[in-house]
Enzyme design. Structure first.
Site, PDB file in Angstrom:
ATOM      1  N   ASP A  96       0.836  -1.212   0.000  1.00 59.44           N
ATOM      2  CA  ASP A  96       0.000   0.000   0.000  1.00 59.44           C
ATOM      3  C   ASP A  96       0.864   1.253   0.000  1.00 59.44           C
ATOM      4  O   ASP A  96       2.058   1.210   0.349  1.00 59.44           O
ATOM      5  CB  ASP A  96      -0.968   0.000   1.193  1.00 59.44           C
ATOM      6  CG  ASP A  96      -0.274   0.025   2.547  1.00 59.44           C
ATOM      7  OD1 ASP A  96       0.735  -0.686   2.711  1.00 59.44           O
ATOM      8  OD2 ASP A  96      -0.725   0.761   3.450  1.00 59.44           O
ATOM      9  N   GLU A 158       0.056  -1.282   5.586  1.00 56.48           N
ATOM     10  CA  GLU A 158       1.124  -0.881   6.510  1.00 56.48           C
ATOM     11  C   GLU A 158       0.976   0.581   6.887  1.00 56.48           C
ATOM     12  O   GLU A 158       1.158   0.966   8.040  1.00 56.48           O
ATOM     13  CB  GLU A 158       2.495  -1.117   5.866  1.00 56.48           C
ATOM     14  CG  GLU A 158       3.674  -0.926   6.824  1.00 56.48           C
ATOM     15  CD  GLU A 158       4.246   0.491   6.861  1.00 56.48           C
ATOM     16  OE1 GLU A 158       5.112   0.740   7.712  1.00 56.48           O
ATOM     17  OE2 GLU A 158       3.815   1.372   6.080  1.00 56.48           O
TER      18      GLU A 158
HETATM   19 ZN   LIG Z   1       6.808   2.264   3.966  1.00 60.53          ZN
END
Ligand SMILES: [Zn+2]
Length: 406
Positions: A96, A158
């Site tokens: 992401d 993340e």
């Molecule tokens: Zn990163």
């Protein structure tokens, strides 16, 4: 066999039409950047493309989905030449990226664009460049006579608080799979980062009682009590600043604590019954997050709520845990630390302010360091880029890492 000179800038393939078997790092990066995997979106198109490319090379990937099945982690093992899947090294990255909302870019953020030896695109540095290099190296890894496996671990979400990686680690545990070490490829300029602070985010809701503001004794002002708690959080932060513990290898050498969002009140003449705020602390490794949070909760329980209840019996303070990323402190004794230091010729001890997924791998017993192409200063900004020579350094690093497992 691959020509060692056919690196990122090589001409063997830079377009989408190439066979996945021969896509080089640049072509992979072009492909990965073209998927808008901003954390609010699904990453499945990217993950399924990678899965299919691996499968075309005989590598079976395991996907682990979120509850809504709109996102997935991918974990794939390139077994050792004798078929062994245990041990070896994990190359880990998140798929992401942060939003481009409100940013002005010189070129489309989701079209990889070269200017002055740099490749521009959202995620080029953070951290699709590392993922691209690892995918480009798969054919070489498979051709190497490896005594140990190499694993690829690509996570979702993340950037919104390391949400995906724990799902992947639970899946690994369920399959009984472990590794000797992990390299998380966040952008470090291909230098070795051995430690970072932990990130702990909390949402607090203070529930009082509404009343007309001319009748203060009939209300219980949620904003005023929230303010007391916010001041208390600041006192705890000041205590860490004044008394440590300290680690001078960090920019800010102590545990920090701060309130960054507050919401409350509905009208100028109404005592508010609700005030909501978020606070975070970033703990040094070695300081338990639970012990920091306990100071807040003790104040709420022993002082704040009893004071509120003298005004309103049902007054309440709710604290919810939000994003969480444990701190990292790699040991110099760990084989993976020594290996990555040897491959990068880097012996400096670097500790950084930002958080990564590395602490999560460390917490399940997989020694981990952070080392990847590009620089954190270039991440999250408009015109994010990774320099081509950084990607070439990363490719050489991974090739040597594969050879070291021979
Ligand atoms: Zn990163």
């Amino acid at each position: 066999m691959h020509d060692e000179s056919a690196g990122v800038a090589g001409v063997n393939c830079t377009s989408f039409s190439c066979s996945p078997l021969i896509m080089n790092t640049r072509a992979w990066l072009e492909k990965l950047v073209s998927f808008d995997t901003t954390s609010r979106n699904s990453n499945l198109d990217l993950i399924e493309t990678v899965r299919d490319a691996l499968l075309a090379q005989g590598v079976q990937a395991h996907l682990s989905h979120n509850a809504e099945r709109s996102k997935a982690n991918l974990f794939a093992t390139l077994p050792a030449h004798d078929g062994q899947t245990q041990g070896g090294i994990i190359l880990s990255g998140h798929t992401d990226v942060v939003p481009v909302d409100g940013q002005t870019w010189a070129s489309d953020p989701f079209t990889l664009t070269e200017r002055d030896g740099k490749l521009f695109g959202r995620g080029a540095a953070d951290m699709k460049g590392y993922i691209a290099a690892s995918l480009a190296l798969v054919p070489e890894f498979l051709a190497m006579p490896r005594a140990k496996p190499i694993h690829l671990a690509y996570s979702y979400d993340e950037e919104v608080g390391c949400v995906g990686a724990p799902v992947m680690l639970a899946e690994l545990k369920a399959r009984g799979l472990s590794a000797d070490g992990c390299v998380v490829g966040e952008p470090t300029g291909m230098q070795v980062v051995v430690a970072h602070k932990g990130i702990n985010l909390f949402t607090c809701k203070v529930h009082g009682r509404a009343a007309h503001s001319s009748l203060t004794p009939r209300g219980c002002n949620a904003i005023e009590y929230a303010a007391q708690l916010i001041c208390r959080i600041r006192e705890i932060a000041d205590h860490f600043k004044a008394n440590g513990p300290y680690d001078d290898l960090y920019d800010v050498p102590f545990t920090t604590m701060t309130t960054n969002l507050v919401k409350g009140g509905i009208a100028v003449n109404t005592i508010p019954d609700l005030c909501e705020f978020t606070y975070e602390f970033r703990n040094l490794p070695g300081m338990s997050p639970a012990s920091v949070q306990a100071r807040v909760e003790q104040y709420v329980r022993d002082e704040l709520v009893p004071r509120m209840r003298r005004e309103f019996e049902q007054a309440e303070v709710e604290i919810q845990t939000g994003a969480f990323a444990p701190s990292l402190e790699a040991s110099e004794q760990d084989a993976v630390t020594a290996l990555v230091r040897a491959l990068t010729q880097d012996s400096a001890t670097r500790k950084v302010a930002y958080g990564t997924e590395a602490g999560l791998f460390q917490d399940v017993g997989i020694p981990t360091v952070v080392c990847g192409p590009g620089h954190i200063e270039q991440a999250h900004k408009p015109d994010e880029f990774v320099a081509i020579d950084q990607l070439e350094t990363c490719e050489r690093f991974m090739r040597k890492l594969g050879q070291s497992l021979a």
